[in-house]
Design an enzyme around this catalytic site. Structure first.
Site, PDB file in Angstrom:
ATOM      1  N   ASP A  15      33.803  40.914  40.842  1.00 15.35           N
ATOM      2  CA  ASP A  15      34.778  42.058  41.152  1.00 15.35           C
ATOM      3  C   ASP A  15      34.556  42.912  40.120  1.00 15.35           C
ATOM      4  O   ASP A  15      34.013  42.988  38.990  1.00 15.35           O
ATOM      5  CB  ASP A  15      36.095  41.057  40.964  1.00 15.35           C
ATOM      6  CG  ASP A  15      37.460  42.196  41.343  1.00 15.35           C
ATOM      7  OD1 ASP A  15      37.239  42.805  42.275  1.00 15.35           O
ATOM      8  OD2 ASP A  15      38.211  42.042  40.642  1.00 15.35           O
ATOM      9  N   SER A  16      35.455  43.985  40.381  1.00 18.32           N
ATOM     10  CA  SER A  16      35.445  45.283  39.531  1.00 18.32           C
ATOM     11  C   SER A  16      36.563  45.036  38.412  1.00 18.32           C
ATOM     12  O   SER A  16      36.297  45.490  37.035  1.00 18.32           O
ATOM     13  CB  SER A  16      36.216  46.529  40.139  1.00 18.32           C
ATOM     14  OG  SER A  16      37.614  46.097  40.615  1.00 18.32           O
ATOM     15  N   TYR A  47      37.040  50.553  41.169  1.00 15.67           N
ATOM     16  CA  TYR A  47      36.092  50.963  42.077  1.00 15.67           C
ATOM     17  C   TYR A  47      36.789  51.745  43.156  1.00 15.67           C
ATOM     18  O   TYR A  47      36.125  52.428  44.027  1.00 15.67           O
ATOM     19  CB  TYR A  47      35.471  49.820  42.706  1.00 15.67           C
ATOM     20  CG  TYR A  47      34.246  48.989  41.685  1.00 15.67           C
ATOM     21  CD1 TYR A  47      34.162  49.289  40.556  1.00 15.67           C
ATOM     22  CD2 TYR A  47      33.619  47.802  42.602  1.00 15.67           C
ATOM     23  CE1 TYR A  47      33.368  48.462  39.864  1.00 15.67           C
ATOM     24  CE2 TYR A  47      32.608  47.322  41.488  1.00 15.67           C
ATOM     25  CZ  TYR A  47      32.407  47.566  40.295  1.00 15.67           C
ATOM     26  OH  TYR A  47      31.649  47.085  39.564  1.00 15.67           O
ATOM     27  N   CYS A  78      35.579  41.459  45.646  1.00 18.12           N
ATOM     28  CA  CYS A  78      36.249  42.805  45.722  1.00 18.12           C
ATOM     29  C   CYS A  78      36.090  43.471  46.918  1.00 18.12           C
ATOM     30  O   CYS A  78      35.189  43.423  47.565  1.00 18.12           O
ATOM     31  CB  CYS A  78      35.104  43.395  44.492  1.00 18.12           C
ATOM     32  SG  CYS A  78      35.890  45.233  44.526  1.00 18.12           S
ATOM     33  N   ASN A  79      37.320  43.793  47.539  1.00 18.03           N
ATOM     34  CA  ASN A  79      37.203  44.319  49.066  1.00 18.03           C
ATOM     35  C   ASN A  79      36.716  45.757  48.800  1.00 18.03           C
ATOM     36  O   ASN A  79      35.844  45.850  49.836  1.00 18.03           O
ATOM     37  CB  ASN A  79      38.754  44.426  49.371  1.00 18.03           C
ATOM     38  CG  ASN A  79      39.415  43.290  49.821  1.00 18.03           C
ATOM     39  OD1 ASN A  79      39.320  43.070  51.038  1.00 18.03           O
ATOM     40  ND2 ASN A  79      39.940  42.473  49.026  1.00 18.03           N
ATOM     41  N   THR A  80      36.556  46.561  47.775  1.00 17.61           N
ATOM     42  CA  THR A  80      36.153  47.890  48.101  1.00 17.61           C
ATOM     43  C   THR A  80      34.447  47.499  47.962  1.00 17.61           C
ATOM     44  O   THR A  80      33.785  48.257  48.958  1.00 17.61           O
ATOM     45  CB  THR A  80      36.500  48.409  46.592  1.00 17.61           C
ATOM     46  OG1 THR A  80      38.045  48.639  46.874  1.00 17.61           O
ATOM     47  CG2 THR A  80      35.977  49.931  46.473  1.00 17.61           C
ATOM     48  N   GLU A 159      46.471  45.291  36.603  1.00  9.62           N
ATOM     49  CA  GLU A 159      45.619  45.317  35.454  1.00  9.62           C
ATOM     50  C   GLU A 159      46.214  45.314  34.247  1.00  9.62           C
ATOM     51  O   GLU A 159      46.202  44.784  33.260  1.00  9.62           O
ATOM     52  CB  GLU A 159      44.674  46.510  35.372  1.00  9.62           C
ATOM     53  CG  GLU A 159      43.421  46.701  36.370  1.00  9.62           C
ATOM     54  CD  GLU A 159      42.231  45.392  36.093  1.00  9.62           C
ATOM     55  OE1 GLU A 159      42.100  45.140  35.056  1.00  9.62           O
ATOM     56  OE2 GLU A 159      41.769  45.159  37.216  1.00  9.62           O
ATOM     57  N   CYS A 191      42.664  43.900  49.361  1.00  4.42           N
ATOM     58  CA  CYS A 191      42.355  44.219  47.751  1.00  4.42           C
ATOM     59  C   CYS A 191      42.540  42.984  46.962  1.00  4.42           C
ATOM     60  O   CYS A 191      43.599  42.206  47.167  1.00  4.42           O
ATOM     61  CB  CYS A 191      43.159  45.290  47.268  1.00  4.42           C
ATOM     62  SG  CYS A 191      42.760  45.682  45.576  1.00  4.42           S
ATOM     63  N   HIS A 193      43.132  42.248  43.874  1.00  4.00           N
ATOM     64  CA  HIS A 193      44.157  42.614  43.114  1.00  4.00           C
ATOM     65  C   HIS A 193      45.636  42.117  43.732  1.00  4.00           C
ATOM     66  O   HIS A 193      46.538  41.720  42.884  1.00  4.00           O
ATOM     67  CB  HIS A 193      43.983  43.823  42.447  1.00  4.00           C
ATOM     68  CG  HIS A 193      43.176  44.158  41.488  1.00  4.00           C
ATOM     69  ND1 HIS A 193      42.018  44.069  41.511  1.00  4.00           N
ATOM     70  CD2 HIS A 193      43.281  44.558  40.115  1.00  4.00           C
ATOM     71  CE1 HIS A 193      41.221  44.302  40.501  1.00  4.00           C
ATOM     72  NE2 HIS A 193      41.972  44.571  39.383  1.00  4.00           N
TER      73      HIS A 193
HETATM   74  N1  DGL Z   1      39.098  44.601  43.384  1.00  2.00           N
HETATM   75  C1  DGL Z   1      39.150  46.062  44.075  1.00  2.00           C
HETATM   76  C2  DGL Z   1      39.272  45.667  45.334  1.00  2.00           C
HETATM   77  O1  DGL Z   1      39.597  44.551  45.760  1.00  2.00           O
HETATM   78  C3  DGL Z   1      40.684  46.795  43.566  1.00  2.00           C
HETATM   79  C4  DGL Z   1      40.256  47.165  42.067  1.00  2.00           C
HETATM   80  C5  DGL Z   1      39.367  48.469  41.858  1.00  2.00           C
HETATM   81  O2  DGL Z   1      39.661  49.564  42.576  1.00  2.00           O
HETATM   82  O3  DGL Z   1      38.315  48.330  41.410  1.00  2.00           O
HETATM   83  O4  DGL Z   1      39.346  46.450  46.306  1.00  2.00           O
END
Ligand code: DGL
Length: 270
Positions: A15-16, A47, A78-80, A159, A191, A193
């Site tokens: 993940d990011s 991300y 990570c969704n992004t 975060e 997302c 998070h």
């Molecule tokens: N983990 C990222 C997601 O699920 C969110 C955090 C980010 O922007 O990196 O999209």
């Protein structure tokens, strides 16, 4: 001679940052005997504000790192990164199963409720502007009404561990106040998070809005992939928990410990 079997190899998750730990927890719960290696790219988070091209490059280096740990599968938690990089990663690394959080979640959408007719999808700027959720949900469930909204400030809240106070509620209100009158059946957290904001989001929307996140569905999908390939770990001992981060360990640990117990975890900086 020590016999080594691919079943013993770890599951790789990246993940990011910290949010992918929501997927980690679901995987650990379902697959207690698996060894897991997690990479949180905390030096480059977020991300969700970066272009899809940049996220693809980050996803590639993250995958290369996990492959250097000889993982048997890569889960993009990570969704992004899932929205922008999955087909690219599959093409770049054809020898290893790789999947993200979006498809398992959408595939299981109906099992969450038979009566979903209006759904709100929230995520980062990059995920929402990719249109992936809107397109895939629309294809599978053409009658479903889909609203979508990027909520970029939710990631720094998580975060920082700001999960349920005035600042959290003001930020939710800032993005989502118009949805209060929309009579949503469900809110899909696009997302990784955002599950940490579930208590605050549930409080804000009330019980009539079902909250759907990707962690459990992704873990079930992973179990199926490992079972289909015959590579589930056959050990009867609890698997190892290893976390790599690209930035400061203490800060990551402090936030992680707000929602999970990391006793016995091995932390490394790369
Ligand atoms: N983990 C990222 C997601 O699920 C969110 C955090 C980010 O922007 O990196 O999209």
């Amino acid at each position: 001679m020590i016999s080594s079997d691919i079943s013993d190899a770890p599951i790789g998750i990246f993940d990011s940052g910290i949010g992918g730990l929501t997927v980690y927890m679901a995987v650990r719960k379902l697959l207690p005997y698996e060894n897991i290696v997690y990479l949180g790219d905390t030096a480059r988070v977020p991300y969700g504000t970066k272009s899809a091209d940049v996220v693809r490059q980050y996803s590639k280096t993250n995958t290369e790192f996990l492959l250097s740990k000889e993982v048997k599968v890569v889960v993009v938690a990570c969704n992004t990164a899932s929205a922008s990089s999955i087909s690219f990663l599959k093409k770049s690394f054809p020898d290893i199963p790789i999947f993200g959080v979006i498809e398992p979640t959408i595939a299981q959408l109906r099992s969450h409720s038979d009566n979903l007719s209006k759904i709100g999808v929230i995520g980062t700027n990059t995920t929402i502007s990719s249109g992936v959720y809107q397109e895939k949900i629309g294809n599978l469930y053409p009658k479903m009404q889909i609203l979508s909204k990027a909520c970029p400030l939710f990631v720094p809240l998580v975060e920082e561990g700001v999960l349920e106070n005035n600042l959290t509620f003001n930020t939710i209100d800032y993005y989502l106040s118009q949805w209060k009158a929309e009579d949503l059946d469900a809110l899909l957290l696009g997302c990784t998070h955002y599950p940490l904001l579930i208590p605050a989001l549930s409080h804000y929307f009330g019980e009539s809005v079902e909250i759907i996140d990707s962690a459990k569905d992704t873990a079930s999908h992973l179990q199926k992939i490992l079972a289909d390939r015959g590579v589930l770990n056959q050990s009867s001992q609890h698997g190892s928990d290893t976390i790599f981060v690209t930035d400061d360990i203490p800060l990551f640990k402090k936030t992680a410990n707000l929602f999970m117990n990391t006793d016995g975890f091995n932390f490394f900086h790369i």
